[in-house]
Design a protein around this motif. Structure first.
Motif, PDB file in Angstrom:
ATOM      1  N   GLY A  87       0.775  -1.228   0.000  1.00 60.73           N
ATOM      2  CA  GLY A  87       0.000   0.000   0.000  1.00 60.73           C
ATOM      3  C   GLY A  87       0.809   1.282   0.000  1.00 60.73           C
ATOM      4  O   GLY A  87       0.225   2.368  -0.019  1.00 60.73           O
ATOM      5  N   LEU A  88       2.135   1.199   0.025  1.00 60.04           N
ATOM      6  CA  LEU A  88       2.953   2.413   0.062  1.00 60.04           C
ATOM      7  C   LEU A  88       3.186   2.923  -1.356  1.00 60.04           C
ATOM      8  O   LEU A  88       3.714   2.203  -2.216  1.00 60.04           O
ATOM      9  CB  LEU A  88       4.297   2.138   0.744  1.00 60.04           C
ATOM     10  N   TYR A  89       2.822   4.163  -1.597  1.00 63.45           N
ATOM     11  CA  TYR A  89       3.009   4.775  -2.913  1.00 63.45           C
ATOM     12  C   TYR A  89       4.485   5.140  -3.114  1.00 63.45           C
ATOM     13  O   TYR A  89       5.109   5.749  -2.243  1.00 63.45           O
ATOM     14  CB  TYR A  89       2.145   6.040  -3.013  1.00 63.45           C
ATOM     15  N   VAL A  90       5.034   4.741  -4.258  1.00 64.32           N
ATOM     16  CA  VAL A  90       6.380   5.144  -4.653  1.00 64.32           C
ATOM     17  C   VAL A  90       6.245   5.786  -6.030  1.00 64.32           C
ATOM     18  O   VAL A  90       5.709   5.176  -6.954  1.00 64.32           O
ATOM     19  CB  VAL A  90       7.348   3.947  -4.725  1.00 64.32           C
ATOM     20  N   PRO A  91       6.697   7.033  -6.196  1.00 66.12           N
ATOM     21  CA  PRO A  91       6.500   7.704  -7.486  1.00 66.12           C
ATOM     22  C   PRO A  91       7.227   6.998  -8.631  1.00 66.12           C
ATOM     23  O   PRO A  91       8.241   6.315  -8.424  1.00 66.12           O
ATOM     24  CB  PRO A  91       7.067   9.107  -7.246  1.00 66.12           C
ATOM     25  N   GLN A  92       6.706   7.173  -9.816  1.00 68.05           N
ATOM     26  CA  GLN A  92       7.325   6.583 -11.003  1.00 68.05           C
ATOM     27  C   GLN A  92       8.777   7.019 -11.121  1.00 68.05           C
ATOM     28  O   GLN A  92       9.655   6.249 -11.475  1.00 68.05           O
ATOM     29  CB  GLN A  92       6.537   7.007 -12.262  1.00 68.05           C
ATOM     30  N   GLU A  93       9.017   8.284 -10.807  1.00 65.79           N
ATOM     31  CA  GLU A  93      10.378   8.815 -10.881  1.00 65.79           C
ATOM     32  C   GLU A  93      11.006   8.743  -9.492  1.00 65.79           C
ATOM     33  O   GLU A  93      10.911   9.677  -8.690  1.00 65.79           O
ATOM     34  CB  GLU A  93      10.386  10.245 -11.410  1.00 65.79           C
ATOM     35  N   TYR A  94      11.608   7.617  -9.204  1.00 70.46           N
ATOM     36  CA  TYR A  94      12.315   7.382  -7.949  1.00 70.46           C
ATOM     37  C   TYR A  94      13.736   6.997  -8.281  1.00 70.46           C
ATOM     38  O   TYR A  94      13.976   6.041  -9.033  1.00 70.46           O
ATOM     39  CB  TYR A  94      11.639   6.263  -7.138  1.00 70.46           C
ATOM     40  N   ARG A  95      14.711   7.764  -7.738  1.00 69.52           N
ATOM     41  CA  ARG A  95      16.113   7.476  -8.010  1.00 69.52           C
ATOM     42  C   ARG A  95      16.924   7.609  -6.734  1.00 69.52           C
ATOM     43  O   ARG A  95      16.752   8.582  -5.987  1.00 69.52           O
ATOM     44  CB  ARG A  95      16.672   8.437  -9.065  1.00 69.52           C
TER      45      ARG A  95
END
Length: 408
Positions: A87-95
């Motif tokens: 359930g934790l949202y991680v953005p598409q742009e994660y670096r």
């Protein structure tokens, strides 16, 4: 099986939920407006507080998350943790980048990204044990202050809407160089408030944070080694989750120049030895208090492996408690000092230092030039202490000739 979060809740914070949950709920709309679809850069994001800040921010759905940390293994674990949490949202742009925020490559990333909406800096030497000799003191001040200044100058090129830098309760009336470096850091970053909004937070020990004494007990048990703790040092504690909540609320809801701290009463302070007693019981063991490190190590090495693999209340486990006698240990904690304007009404669980004495930029620059000149020549630890005392008159440093690296 030992449940660390349950232990922290029941024996350290004595709270089933975050003490800041109501403040987050009451300000949910504003938090959403300020974080949703915004770009976020977290420096020192693999550490205990930095990673907790990330987990506090992600539910508000930022569009971009860039994490900087020197700890490559820590970044790998952070990424696995985020990706594995239901359930934790991680953005598409994660670096996530393994580098020093003072490196030229970070400046290149920052400039090519044209800055970030939210920047939070958690990169710091945080241990009192960081002041052993002149080399460790230089490294401490280089990271906590001199490199932090270079970061602030870089941020001026593309000013963030929200900038947060973590401080410590030890910055109030500091007695150790680590605490003094954080007070210097506060004066430094606050001098930039005419360029972009800067906030910070002083808060309690984070229970079982990476590298902390309680965290060390977990490793000592795994290695069949004795547990050690001071019996006369009292500290405030928050959970890892709460540490992230404090920083998020300070970063987003704070006004320029404000310092946040948790509303904790003196009756909530705990000794490490008291926590260790509960920790031993929670492991299903009985405490065997020893009179010396050598006795404790001998008793630990004599534990039968078959007993050790199946912990039970009949197994006596060696601990050693001691009076604090090392440089830089403060007997109690403070979140603010006389002369600071404190507001205890704005938030349910947070106090805010709304006004405090700060240094003008020319004075800050002059002090940093003095530090760099000092480090460029032959110097002693005492020279550094003298220079800091000139900048922070209430710095009460007592050299005891013994540091924490000389203890278990």
């Amino acid at each position: 099986m030992f449940n660390l979060n349950k232990f922290i809740s029941e024996h350290i914070t004595h709270r089933p939920n975050s003490m800041f949950a109501q403040d987050i709920e009451a300000n949910k709309e504003l938090l959403c407006n300020e974080i949703e679809n915004k770009s976020v850069c977290v420096i020192g994001g693999a550490g205990s507080i930095g990673s907790s800040f990330i987990k506090a921010v992600l539910p508000f759905r930022p569009s971009k998350l860039i994490v900087i940390d020197l700890n490559e293994n820590g970044l790998a674990e952070l990424t696995r943790d985020l990706r594995s949490t239901e359930g934790l949202y991680v953005p598409q742009e994660y670096r996530a980048y393994t580098l020093n925020f003072a490196d030229p490559i970070f400046a290149r990333i920052f400039r090519e990204e044209k800055g970030f909406d939210i920047v939070a800096n958690f990169s710091a030497h945080k241990h009192v044990r960081s002041e052993k000799d002149k080399y460790s003191v230089q490294a401490l001040i280089e990271n906590n202050d001199i490199k932090a200044k270079k970061l602030m100058d870089l941020l001026c090129e593309f000013p963030p809407k929200h900038f947060f830098c973590v401080s410590t309760d030890k910055a109030a009336n500091p007695v150790n160089i680590m605490g003094a470096s954080k007070r210097i850091m506060e004066d430094l970053v606050m001098a930039y408030n005419d360029k972009f909004k800067v906030t910070t937070a002083r808060f309690a020990n984070v229970a079982f944070s990476n590298g902390s004494l309680p965290d060390g007990w977990l490793h000592r048990l795994q290695k069949k080694q004795p547990l050690a703790a001071p019996s006369d040092v009292k500290r405030y504690f928050v959970s890892p989750e709460e540490s992230g909540h404090i920083c998020m609320l300070a970063c987003i809801l704070g006004k320029a120049g404000e310092v946040f701290f948790p509303k904790l009463g003196e009756e909530q302070m705990l000794t490490f030895s008291g926590i260790c007693d509960d920790f031993v019981k929670a492991q299903g063991l009985s405490k065997m208090e020893c009179s010396s490190d050598e006795e404790a190590k001998m008793k630990a090495s004599a534990i039968d492996d078959s007993q050790y693999s199946t912990f039970n209340s009949q197994l006596d486990y060696p601990v050693v408690y001691f009076k604090s006698d090392t440089t830089g240990e403060k007997a109690y904690e403070e979140f603010y000092v006389p002369g600071e304007k404190v507001n205890m009404e704005r938030f349910r669980a947070l106090g805010v230092v709304e006004e405090t004495t700060r240094r003008p930029m020319p004075e800050v620059n002059a002090f940093f030039e003095k530090l760099e000149t000092l480090f460029a020549n032959d110097f002693t630890k005492e020279d550094v202490v003298k220079a800091i005392k000139e900048f922070i008159p209430n710095f009460e440093h007592e050299e005891k000739g013994k540091n924490l690296d000389q203890k278990m």
